[in-house]
Design an enzyme around this catalytic site. Structure first.
Site, PDB file in Angstrom:
ATOM      1  N   GLU A 173      29.284  13.813   7.180  1.00  0.00           N
ATOM      2  CA  GLU A 173      30.008  12.827   8.008  1.00  0.00           C
ATOM      3  C   GLU A 173      30.973  13.480   8.997  1.00  0.00           C
ATOM      4  O   GLU A 173      32.138  13.087   9.114  1.00  0.00           O
ATOM      5  CB  GLU A 173      30.746  11.834   7.113  1.00  0.00           C
ATOM      6  CG  GLU A 173      29.811  10.955   6.302  1.00  0.00           C
ATOM      7  CD  GLU A 173      30.530   9.879   5.489  1.00  0.00           C
ATOM      8  OE1 GLU A 173      31.772   9.817   5.528  1.00  0.00           O
ATOM      9  OE2 GLU A 173      29.833   9.098   4.813  1.00  0.00           O
ATOM     10  N   GLU A 292      23.449   8.432   1.578  1.00  0.00           N
ATOM     11  CA  GLU A 292      24.552   7.663   0.981  1.00  0.00           C
ATOM     12  C   GLU A 292      24.321   6.194   1.320  1.00  0.00           C
ATOM     13  O   GLU A 292      24.313   5.827   2.496  1.00  0.00           O
ATOM     14  CB  GLU A 292      25.928   8.108   1.492  1.00  0.00           C
ATOM     15  CG  GLU A 292      26.379   9.469   0.997  1.00  0.00           C
ATOM     16  CD  GLU A 292      27.838   9.747   1.321  1.00  0.00           C
ATOM     17  OE1 GLU A 292      28.649   8.795   1.309  1.00  0.00           O
ATOM     18  OE2 GLU A 292      28.160  10.924   1.580  1.00  0.00           O
TER      19      GLU A 292
END
Length: 503
Positions: A173, A292
């Site tokens: 991320e 995720e």
């Protein structure tokens, strides 16, 4: 209520069922590792301190891969702290979750746990506070046989054979301003490309996942993928997708339609990757690692990390309690992942234990299954062979977030070896049972099994004292009609599985 209709033909395939679709995630966050998978004081703990009851449920859940050690945690992680004698391992501050990590569990311990649980490891490297050399060091430690300083260090630490990790995530991320070492798309793309190129010098056969944007709602979404893939296209195999936007906020109708959002997210990432492919005149395709995803109630108190001078080890964090409605949404998201199996080549339900998880534990005590355990376990166990491309006809209903959405959504798989077709379907109606008719364009079918997961109260939750009141139960309405169709009544807010065989 107009019956929904699902038409299937074994010749119309999306692509193979990929075992990596049924992956999960273990991060050094809250109680996922400590008192989750690792609890030396537990009666079932083995010689390495791993809870056998959690290992047993991991196997029952059908987890194929596990991503480790993060997540946000990895962007400040020094892997060297977690290897070697325990008495020499330092306790470090984890800035991502305002906690402390004693490094009792590190790379070698996780690999031993992965072997015991029968899962493939998916390792992430720190590209937040670290870079190319540290990634190379970790790869050498894990995958080189012997004869180098780091390979021999691993052997001295008790792992004689290399760990042989094939799938690696290049950071996590990195477009998120919450991320330690947050970077622009160009900064990250260059670093990821150089890291990937160097890692392949050690092991050309690695599968590498580059960070996509950390969510479709990010201002950077789309442009981030384009820039990063332009830099990295020939050096990586997958681009990551992460999504936790789905939670019930009082609008149950929209919540039950969450898979519409996942469908659009996947399609957008694929379109961007293919645009970069065309612009760069590349021949290979970049696929998606949706590593995720889950329902996550981010506004709840349990999602707020400690503050100030409080840096606890394994605090209670992100321990959401899931409802039947949450489980139906998780089932619908699995349907979305399966129907994109041509481009989604891996996925990870985040996370495995205690932290927004299907498995919950008491420290030193009991273990239980959350509602979301059941659709994942059924799909992992039963989805085999090829994913079929169904034609679905269903009434629609209005939602505030997604417009008009089909009441019934579904997907099917077909195993040519056994002749078994499995239909996975959800009913999004909060009030009505919806009849489903399945037309399977194959001769001589039999009904093997039909189950539904539902409850009169869609907000029912499992607990340590009761995790079996609501389970997938036989659905006695399923039948084969005289003209060879299969019919079944789908209860309101339900996850349903229909198994069909050759006569």
């Amino acid at each position: 209520m107009t019956p929904a209709r699902l038409t299937l033909d074994p010749a119309f395939c999306v692509g193979p069922v990929r075992r990596r679709t049924f992956g999960s995630f273990v991060e050094h966050l809250g109680r996922c590792v400590y008192t989750g998978i690792h609890d030396p004081a537990h009666p079932s703990a083995d010689a390495d301190g791993f809870r056998q009851d959690v290992i047993d449920l991991t196997r029952e859940l059908g987890v194929s891969t596990v991503r480790y050690p993060g997540g946000n945690f990895v962007s400040g992680y020094r892997w060297e702290d977690g290897v070697g004698p325990l008495e020499n391992r330092p306790t470090r501050l984890d800035l991502a979750w305002h906690s402390s990590d004693p490094n009792t569990v590190g790379v070698d311990e996780f690999m031993r746990w992965a072997r015991k649980a029968g899962v493939e490891p998916m390792m992430a490297v720190n590209l937040g506070t670290r870079g190319v050399q540290e990634a190379l060091d970790l790869l050498e430690y894990c995958n080189v046989g012997k004869g180098t300083a780091l390979a021999d260090r691993r052997r001295a630490n008790g792992a004689e054979e290399p760990h042989g990790i094939r799938m690696w995530c290049l950071g996590n991320e990195m477009d998120g301003p919450w991320q330690i070492g947050h970077k622009t798309a160009h900064e990250y793309g260059r670093l990821a490309a150089e890291t990937a190129r160097a890692m392949r010098m050690i092991d050309p056969g690695l599968e590498l996942v580059v960070c996509g944007s950390s969510g479709s709602g990010m201002p950077t979404f789309g442009a981030w993928e384009q820039t990063v893939l332009t830099e990295t296209y020939e050096h990586v195999d997958h681009v990551s997708a992460h999504a936790y936007y789905w939670e019930e906020d009082g609008d149950l109708d929209s919540f039950l339609a969450s898979a519409v959002d996942m469908d659009g997210f996947i399609d957008a990432v694929v379109a961007t990757a293919d645009a970069v492919r065309a612009a760069g005149k590349h021949t290979k395709r970049i696929n998606v690692s949706f590593d995720e995803w889950n329902v996550w109630y981010q506004k709840r108190a349990e999602s707020r990390p400690p503050t100030g001078d409080d840096w606890p080890i394994a605090p209670v964090l992100l321990e959401d309690t899931y409802t039947v409605a949450d489980a139906v949404v998780v089932g619908s998201l699995i349907i979305s992942l399966l129907r994109h199996t041509d481009r989604v080549h891996a996925a990870s339900l985040a996370q495995l234990v205690n932290v927004i998880a299907p498995i919950m534990t008491e420290p030193g005590g009991r273990v239980w299954k959350q509602t979301i355990f059941h659709p994942f376990a059924q799909a992992s166990r039963l989805a085999r062979g090829e994913v079929l491309r169904p034609v679905i006809a269903s009434d629609t209903y209005a939602t505030a977030k997604f417009g008009d959405v089909p009441l019934v959504d579904g997907v099917a798989t077909y195993d040519a070896e056994t002749g078994e077709t499995v239909v996975f379907a959800v009913n999004r109606s909060t009030t009505d049972t919806v009849p489903l008719a399945v037309e399977l364009r194959a001769h001589g079918i039999t009904l093997i099994e039909a189950t539904s997961y539902a409850h009169a109260d869609p907000r029912w939750s499992a607990s340590v004292d009761d995790d079996d009141t609501v389970l997938p139960r036989p659905n006695g309405s399923a039948a084969i009609t005289a003209d060879g169709e299969v019919t079944m009544d789908l209860p309101p807010v339900s996850w349903n599985v229909l198994r069909l065989g050759r006569a």
